[in-house]
Scaffold this active site. Structure first.
Site, PDB file in Angstrom:
ATOM      1  N   HIS A   1     -10.740  10.475  -4.901  1.00 30.46           N
ATOM      2  CA  HIS A   1     -12.005  10.310  -5.640  1.00 30.46           C
ATOM      3  C   HIS A   1     -12.425   8.855  -5.740  1.00 30.46           C
ATOM      4  O   HIS A   1     -13.224   8.499  -6.583  1.00 30.46           O
ATOM      5  CB  HIS A   1     -11.881  10.966  -7.022  1.00 30.46           C
ATOM      6  CG  HIS A   1     -11.741  12.458  -6.933  1.00 30.46           C
ATOM      7  ND1 HIS A   1     -11.165  13.200  -7.945  1.00 30.46           N
ATOM      8  CD2 HIS A   1     -12.080  13.324  -5.961  1.00 30.46           C
ATOM      9  CE1 HIS A   1     -11.182  14.486  -7.591  1.00 30.46           C
ATOM     10  NE2 HIS A   1     -11.734  14.582  -6.377  1.00 30.46           N
TER      11      HIS A   1
ATOM     12  N   CYS B   1     -27.789  -1.320   3.634  1.00 29.54           N
ATOM     13  CA  CYS B   1     -28.280  -2.687   3.417  1.00 29.54           C
ATOM     14  C   CYS B   1     -29.448  -2.941   4.360  1.00 29.54           C
ATOM     15  O   CYS B   1     -29.349  -2.715   5.563  1.00 29.54           O
ATOM     16  CB  CYS B   1     -27.132  -3.645   3.719  1.00 29.54           C
ATOM     17  SG  CYS B   1     -27.695  -5.331   3.810  1.00 29.54           S
TER      18      CYS B   1
END
Ligand code: OAD
Length: 254
Positions: A124, A136
């Protein structure tokens, strides 16, 4: 009815005879280090938010600073915490039996690593890692991707070139687990002959599939939990107790 000594002796025997061991841990592994379980972390000053608001992309978009601050608060809690005797027993066993025990965890804290465990698989994500929230923009301009480490300070920090915000590198509601860690965890579960399931309610899928994979390949599966869990039914042995008390007994040197 066997007593604790007999159960501990049986577990030590199973561990000694195993070739490959997996410790599959959940929030209960860190409970004795005073790290709140995921649901406990929605308490105190965060009590009036629900997890979906704090641990989801939607919640982050709605209020990036609130989500970021919650993770900063959790990071502070974990920094103050110490690995407990359970984490230390697992790490010690790995040192004494190189290659025999693999840790697969649902926890985002770094207590297994700080106890000395290596190659921990985080299904996780990891609380102390960051990643960009979106792609980006720089990379669209064929420039080198902005480096997370040069993000401009803020809440959350952001890319000075394209404004992209940072987010914690943890799995949020509705998101997939990291593919590589999940593939490695499935391989470890299929190749082990003993799985210790420590401190997890077994409630969250697909992580909770791992004990099923181990059992399907003929491994023994042991649940270590002070309360009932959804994995009790299929366990070869369910031991009511806590990680910091039982793991040193089972994994410690004789
Ligand atoms: P839970 O909070 O669902 O369950 C914690 C388990 O630990 C419970 O079964 C407790 O009985 C047990 N427990 C408590 N104290 C213990 C102790 N000292 N020793 C051993 N066991 C103890 O946490 P998880 O099962 O880990 O997902 O939850 C799985 C996932 O649900 C988390 O990873 C998180 C959450 O959604 C993500 O963040 C993606």
């Amino acid at each position: 009815m066997e007593n604790d000594v007999q159960i501990d002796a049986e577990l030590r025997d199973w561990i000694a005879k195993a070739n490959k061991l997996v410790v599959f841990s959940g929030a209960g592994m860190s409970a004795e280090s005073n790290v709140p379980t995921f649901r406990d972390a929605i308490s105190g000053l965060w009590a009036n938010f629900n997890p979906q608001e704090l641990a989801s992309a939607e919640g982050f978009i709605k209020d990036p600073s609130r989500s970021w601050e919650w993770y900063q608060w959790r990071r502070e809690l974990v920094r103050k915490a110490e690995p407990n005797a359970g984490h230390l027993a697992v790490a010690q066993f790995q040192r004494e039996n190189p290659g025999k025990l693999r840790v697969v965890t649902q926890n985002v804290d770094d207590l297994h690593e700080r106890a000395g465990s290596s190659e921990v698989l985080h299904l996780h994500g990891e609380l102390f890692a960051d990643r960009w929230f979106g792609p980006c923009a720089q990379s669209e301009l064929l420039q080198p991707r902005c480096d997370v480490s040069v993000a401009v300070a803020g809440s959350p920090p952001y890319c000075g070139e394209c404004g992209n915000p940072l987010r914690p590198k943890v799995v949020w509601f509705g998101e997939e687990m990291p593919k590589d860690e999940w593939a490695q965890a499935q391989r470890a579960a299929k190749n082990c002959d003993l799985m210790l399931v420590v401190g997890t309610s077994g409630h969250v899928w697909p992580a909770a599939q791992l004990p099923h994979l181990a059992k399907a390949r003929g491994a023994r599966m042991v649940v270590l939990n002070p309360e009932e869990s959804e994995l009790d039914e299929m366990a070869d042995r369910v031991v009511r107790g806590t990680a910091a008390k039982l793991l040193p007994k089972w994994l410690g040197k004789r």
